[in-house]
Design a protein around this motif. Structure first.
Motif, PDB file in Angstrom:
ATOM      1  N   GLU A  62      40.690   8.268  40.997  1.00 38.68           N
ATOM      2  CA  GLU A  62      39.497   9.085  40.979  1.00 38.68           C
ATOM      3  C   GLU A  62      39.849  10.538  41.220  1.00 38.68           C
ATOM      4  O   GLU A  62      39.166  11.184  40.477  1.00 38.68           O
ATOM      5  N   ILE A  63      40.710  10.862  42.049  1.00 37.82           N
ATOM      6  CA  ILE A  63      41.091  12.160  42.119  1.00 37.82           C
ATOM      7  C   ILE A  63      41.942  12.815  40.902  1.00 37.82           C
ATOM      8  O   ILE A  63      41.511  13.811  40.379  1.00 37.82           O
ATOM      9  N   ARG A  64      42.640  12.032  40.369  1.00 39.56           N
ATOM     10  CA  ARG A  64      43.311  12.212  39.062  1.00 39.56           C
ATOM     11  C   ARG A  64      42.216  12.596  37.822  1.00 39.56           C
ATOM     12  O   ARG A  64      42.302  13.764  37.170  1.00 39.56           O
ATOM     13  N   PHE A  65      41.200  11.647  37.679  1.00 37.46           N
ATOM     14  CA  PHE A  65      40.028  11.633  36.691  1.00 37.46           C
ATOM     15  C   PHE A  65      39.255  13.155  37.132  1.00 37.46           C
ATOM     16  O   PHE A  65      39.249  13.923  35.956  1.00 37.46           O
ATOM     17  N   LEU A  66      39.012  13.590  38.276  1.00 40.87           N
ATOM     18  CA  LEU A  66      38.335  14.602  38.509  1.00 40.87           C
ATOM     19  C   LEU A  66      39.242  15.892  38.189  1.00 40.87           C
ATOM     20  O   LEU A  66      38.636  17.102  37.525  1.00 40.87           O
ATOM     21  N   ARG A  67      40.595  15.736  38.634  1.00 37.74           N
ATOM     22  CA  ARG A  67      41.318  17.037  38.149  1.00 37.74           C
ATOM     23  C   ARG A  67      41.407  17.324  36.559  1.00 37.74           C
ATOM     24  O   ARG A  67      41.264  18.115  36.098  1.00 37.74           O
ATOM     25  N   LYS A  68      41.598  15.991  35.833  1.00 42.81           N
ATOM     26  CA  LYS A  68      41.881  16.069  34.684  1.00 42.81           C
ATOM     27  C   LYS A  68      40.506  16.559  33.820  1.00 42.81           C
ATOM     28  O   LYS A  68      40.323  17.445  32.774  1.00 42.81           O
ATOM     29  N   ALA A  74      47.747  20.510  38.497  1.00 37.04           N
ATOM     30  CA  ALA A  74      47.819  19.987  40.007  1.00 37.04           C
ATOM     31  C   ALA A  74      47.761  21.376  40.886  1.00 37.04           C
ATOM     32  O   ALA A  74      47.106  21.164  41.960  1.00 37.04           O
ATOM     33  N   THR A  75      48.298  22.091  40.480  1.00 37.48           N
ATOM     34  CA  THR A  75      48.483  23.471  41.371  1.00 37.48           C
ATOM     35  C   THR A  75      47.078  24.226  41.313  1.00 37.48           C
ATOM     36  O   THR A  75      46.710  24.594  42.533  1.00 37.48           O
ATOM     37  N   ILE A  81      40.810  23.328  45.808  1.00 41.96           N
ATOM     38  CA  ILE A  81      40.134  22.395  46.942  1.00 41.96           C
ATOM     39  C   ILE A  81      40.673  22.631  48.108  1.00 41.96           C
ATOM     40  O   ILE A  81      40.547  22.077  49.323  1.00 41.96           O
ATOM     41  N   GLY A  82      41.505  23.652  48.334  1.00 37.55           N
ATOM     42  CA  GLY A  82      42.155  24.118  49.658  1.00 37.55           C
ATOM     43  C   GLY A  82      43.427  23.178  50.299  1.00 37.55           C
ATOM     44  O   GLY A  82      43.457  23.284  51.386  1.00 37.55           O
ATOM     45  N   HIS A  83      43.896  22.746  49.330  1.00 38.59           N
ATOM     46  CA  HIS A  83      45.351  21.794  49.774  1.00 38.59           C
ATOM     47  C   HIS A  83      46.431  22.163  49.012  1.00 38.59           C
ATOM     48  O   HIS A  83      46.451  23.165  47.915  1.00 38.59           O
ATOM     49  N   SER A  84      47.444  21.882  49.300  1.00 38.86           N
ATOM     50  CA  SER A  84      48.864  22.295  48.767  1.00 38.86           C
ATOM     51  C   SER A  84      48.976  21.257  47.532  1.00 38.86           C
ATOM     52  O   SER A  84      48.331  20.313  47.366  1.00 38.86           O
ATOM     53  N   LYS A  85      50.065  21.609  46.632  1.00 35.03           N
ATOM     54  CA  LYS A  85      50.289  20.913  45.218  1.00 35.03           C
ATOM     55  C   LYS A  85      50.875  19.484  45.701  1.00 35.03           C
ATOM     56  O   LYS A  85      50.625  18.727  45.116  1.00 35.03           O
ATOM     57  N   VAL A  86      51.783  19.693  47.033  1.00 37.88           N
ATOM     58  CA  VAL A  86      52.322  18.624  47.469  1.00 37.88           C
ATOM     59  C   VAL A  86      51.315  17.604  47.837  1.00 37.88           C
ATOM     60  O   VAL A  86      51.469  16.461  47.420  1.00 37.88           O
ATOM     61  N   THR A  87      50.349  17.832  48.445  1.00 38.86           N
ATOM     62  CA  THR A  87      49.109  17.044  48.894  1.00 38.86           C
ATOM     63  C   THR A  87      48.619  16.188  47.605  1.00 38.86           C
ATOM     64  O   THR A  87      48.524  14.972  47.798  1.00 38.86           O
ATOM     65  N   VAL A  88      48.145  17.069  46.817  1.00 38.86           N
ATOM     66  CA  VAL A  88      47.462  16.637  45.509  1.00 38.86           C
ATOM     67  C   VAL A  88      48.484  15.569  44.780  1.00 38.86           C
ATOM     68  O   VAL A  88      48.114  14.499  44.584  1.00 38.86           O
ATOM     69  N   SER A  89      49.652  16.010  44.646  1.00 41.34           N
ATOM     70  CA  SER A  89      50.700  15.243  43.887  1.00 41.34           C
ATOM     71  C   SER A  89      50.665  13.768  44.672  1.00 41.34           C
ATOM     72  O   SER A  89      50.826  12.567  44.279  1.00 41.34           O
ATOM     73  N   ARG A  90      50.805  13.929  46.099  1.00 38.94           N
ATOM     74  CA  ARG A  90      50.641  12.786  46.887  1.00 38.94           C
ATOM     75  C   ARG A  90      49.592  11.753  46.741  1.00 38.94           C
ATOM     76  O   ARG A  90      49.615  10.493  46.663  1.00 38.94           O
ATOM     77  N   TRP A  91      48.545  12.358  46.475  1.00 37.53           N
ATOM     78  CA  TRP A  91      47.303  11.686  46.353  1.00 37.53           C
ATOM     79  C   TRP A  91      47.080  11.022  44.950  1.00 37.53           C
ATOM     80  O   TRP A  91      46.675   9.773  45.200  1.00 37.53           O
ATOM     81  N   GLU A  92      47.674  11.577  44.166  1.00 35.01           N
ATOM     82  CA  GLU A  92      47.777  11.093  42.769  1.00 35.01           C
ATOM     83  C   GLU A  92      48.875  10.073  42.491  1.00 35.01           C
ATOM     84  O   GLU A  92      48.635   9.188  41.716  1.00 35.01           O
TER      85      GLU A  92
END
Length: 92
Positions: A62-68, A74-75, A81-92
Motif C-alpha cells: 500500500e505504501i508502494r502504491f501511494l508512492r508510485k 523513494a527519496t 512524509i518526513g522520513h528517511s529514504k532508508v525507512t521508506v525502503s524498509r517499509w516497501e
C-alpha cells in the motif's frame, strides 16, 4: 475472444486485495486474462482514498502504491512524509 462480466482480482495495481466487481473480463484460450477497465485513473484515485481512510497501518504494498501513484522516487516520498529514504525502503 469473448468477454463476460465477472469479478476480477486487479493485481496490476500491486495490491492483492483489490477486487473489481462485475467487470468485463476476456479469457483467452492461451490462458491470458484481461479486464476492460475504462476509467483506470479514476479507479486508482478511489484506491488512494480508500488507503488514506484505512483505520489500520498501511502495509508495504500500500505504501508502494501511494508512492508510485504520486510519481515520486523513494527519496522524494521520504522527504514529503518526513522520513528517511532508508525507512521508506524498509517499509516497501
Amino acid at each position: 475472444m469473448e468477454g463476460r462480466h465477472q469479478n476480477y482480482q486487479y493485481m496490476q495495481c500491486g495490491l492483492s486485495n483489490v477486487v473489481l466487481l462485475d467487470v468485463l473480463v476476456f479469457n483467452c484460450k492461451c490462458g491470458e486474462i484481461a479486464a476492460d477497465i475504462p476509467a483506470i485513473s479514476t479507479l486508482h484515485r478511489i484506491i488512494v482514498c480508500a488507503l488514506l481512510l484505512k483505520p489500520t497501518l498501511l502495509d508495504k504494498d500500500e505504501i508502494r502504491f501511494l508512492r508510485k501513484f504520486t510519481g515520486r522516487s523513494a527519496t522524494e516520498f521520504a522527504e514529503i512524509i518526513g522520513h528517511s529514504k532508508v525507512t521508506v525502503s524498509r517499509w516497501e
